[in-house]
Design a protein around this motif. Structure first.
Motif: not given
Length: 108
Positions: A35-64
């Protein structure tokens, strides 16, 4: 050999972080990453260090979003037939609502 992975500050990511999760937690992480459209590494890293996860709308996010909304509908129909609501479903619905709310703000 894989390419060197760098963060947004062009720092080389050469340290490994690993931990165990249950199959249910794994599924939840997979859905959030999709749903985030990020790579797993980027998503988990951002969540672990308490950074905001910004979702960029794209076809992959739409499909998810489409696939996860269909899954939520199936679960809600199961609940309507006497099933039980679990916290993971509520968290998923909240995340989908946040993403759709953010996309709505961008479109307005």
């Amino acid at each position: 050999m894989s390419l060197k992975n760098r963060d947004e500050h062009n720092r080389w990511r050469n340290k490994t972080v690993a931990f165990r999760v249950s199959p249910e937690e794994w599924e939840q992480i997979e859905r959030y990453v999709q749903l985030s459209g990020l790579t797993k590494q980027d998503y988990i890293t951002r969540r672990l260090i308490n950074k905001e996860v910004v979702v960029q709308g794209n076809p992959r996010v739409y499909k998810a979003l489409r696939n996860n909304i269909a899954d939520v509908l199936t679960e809600l129909q199961r609940i309507e037939n006497g099933g039980e609501v679990n916290d993971e479903l509520l968290d998923l619905i909240k995340m989908i609502a946040d993403i759709l709310g953010g996309l709505k703000e961008v479109l307005e």
